[in-house]
Design an enzyme around this catalytic site. Structure first.
Site, PDB file in Angstrom:
ATOM      1  N   ASP A 240      35.650  48.981  38.191  1.00 20.84           N
ATOM      2  CA  ASP A 240      35.936  50.413  38.041  1.00 20.84           C
ATOM      3  C   ASP A 240      35.682  50.885  36.619  1.00 20.84           C
ATOM      4  OD1 ASP A 240      37.637  49.505  40.474  1.00 20.84           O
ATOM      5  OD2 ASP A 240      37.352  51.673  40.613  1.00 20.84           O
ATOM      6  N   ASN A 250      39.244  46.179  37.827  1.00 20.44           N
ATOM      7  CA  ASN A 250      38.822  46.224  39.226  1.00 20.44           C
ATOM      8  C   ASN A 250      40.075  46.114  40.094  1.00 20.44           C
ATOM      9  OD1 ASN A 250      36.679  46.380  41.216  1.00 20.44           O
ATOM     10  ND2 ASN A 250      37.156  44.263  41.716  1.00 20.44           N
ATOM     11  N   LYS A 251      39.900  46.180  41.382  1.00 17.09           N
ATOM     12  CA  LYS A 251      41.016  46.183  42.334  1.00 17.09           C
ATOM     13  C   LYS A 251      42.042  45.102  42.016  1.00 17.09           C
ATOM     14  CE  LYS A 251      41.634  48.519  44.921  1.00 17.09           C
ATOM     15  NZ  LYS A 251      42.545  49.675  44.644  1.00 17.09           N
TER      16      LYS A 251
END
Ligand code: MRU
Length: 343
Positions: A240, A250-251
């Site tokens: 991201d 990121n996630k």
């Protein structure tokens, strides 16, 4: 690649958004004719994935402005655009692509000297379409840049969804897998289900299945076991935001995988377009991590799995330190953390 539904498109002054909350069960679209609908679609994850929310926001900046432009002065319109930019940027804080796309749109808007409101809207629609088209090219380039990685490491593990549904088409983490599959490489992908919102189970397993790529769904807490059994050659995930020193948001759960890769001596790759690289932020601890509602943790698919008043912490992303990242598969090639500053 078998055709997958398109996450975002611009059709007759409407932003058409695939409602990813309903996948894989239902393939339905939201026709957003005003900015509030686009904002809600981003906030509630109907459209999600860093590049896709950037594309949706670029169109969202101008959606519904056509009629107003006929009676509005350029000055009026610029004021409205600035307010709309701030509103859309507030939908989600972590993925840099959202503000990147909006700021690119605003710099085009600011570059014109009084061309009239109608003409300005046309130029902005054109810019949003360019952002969209460039993302397709970026994904193809990521696919090429990561092809050799997949060829060398055909037994992969991924987290969340960084595939076609998260971008214009093809994907970031999944792009090299699609390219390798098209070129006849036999690959297998373990897909983390990705709690709390199950982007892995609902979206990645669906995408890979449609493309005919062998995949096996696991829960997030199985990754260490699967690696200990020697079933994984490498991990590839999306991002991201990648900052100047190479730290990558990121996630949530991504950093767990990077730590596991270090333990099991496996390569860990981040795949992303350059629009996800934020060189104005120096280190990962400066990235604002989105926190989401407690119901995402206390419920699964609307069913309560914990008492409603249970205290919850729900960060949607984590930041993987650059020291744990083997390489960055980008549209500018396969890079190391040190290379990021030179590109
Ligand atoms: O909350 P989400 O589903 O928007 O999170 C998405 C991710 O973390 C993706 O891995 C990332 O945006 C890259 S998408 C190409």
């Amino acid at each position: 690649m078998t055709t997958l539904p398109i996450s975002v498109s611009w059709q007759a002054d409407t932003v058409r958004i695939l409602d990813q909350r309903l996948l894989p069960g239902r393939e339905e679209y939201l026709d957003c004719r005003d900015i509030e609908q686009v904002f809600t679609a981003i906030k509630t994850l109907s459209v999600r994935g860093a590049p896709a929310i950037g594309i949706a926001a670029a169109y969202g900046l101008v959606v519904g402005l056509g009629a107003a432009a006929k009676v509005s002065s350029s000055e009026h319109l610029m004021k409205a655009l600035n307010e709309r930019r701030d509103y859309l940027a507030s939908a989600r804080p972590t993925a840099v692509n959202l503000v990147w796309a909006l700021d690119r749109m605003m710099s085009v808007a600011n570059s014109f000297e009084d061309i009239g409101a109608e003409k300005l809207i046309q130029c902005l629609i054109q810019e949003a379409e360019t952002i969209h088209t460039e993302d397709k090219a970026s994904c193809r380039a990521i696919g090429e840049a990561g092809y050799e990685v997949v060829k060398r490491h055909p037994r992969l593990l991924t987290h969340c969804n960084a595939g076609s549904l998260a971008v214009s088409e093809l994907g970031t983490a999944l792009a090299p897998m699609y390219v390798a599959h098209q070129r006849g490489i036999e690959l297998h992908v373990f897909v983390d289900e990705t709690r709390p919102l199950l982007q892995g189970a609902r979206l990645t397993a669906f995408e890979l299945g449609r493309a005919g790529i062998n995949r096996t769904l696991i829960t997030d807490n199985m990754a260490a076991h699967v690696m200990s059994e020697g079933k994984v050659d490498a991990v590839i995930v999306g991002a991201d935001r990648v900052v100047a020193n190479g730290d990558a948001a990121n996630k949530i759960g991504t950093m767990n995988l990077a730590i596991l890769c270090q333990h099991f001596n496996l390569p860990f790759y981040i795949a992303c377009p350059w629009s996800t690289v934020d060189l104005s932020t120096q280190k990962g601890d400066e990235i604002l991590i989105e926190e989401r509602g407690s119901e995402e943790i206390t419920q699964i698919d609307g069913h309560e799995t914990a008492e409603q008043n249970t205290p919850v912490y729900n960060p949607a992303f984590d930041v993987t330190p650059h020291a744990l990242i083997t390489g960055y598969i980008t549209d500018r090639g396969l890079l190391t953390a040190k290379d990021l500053l030179d590109h």
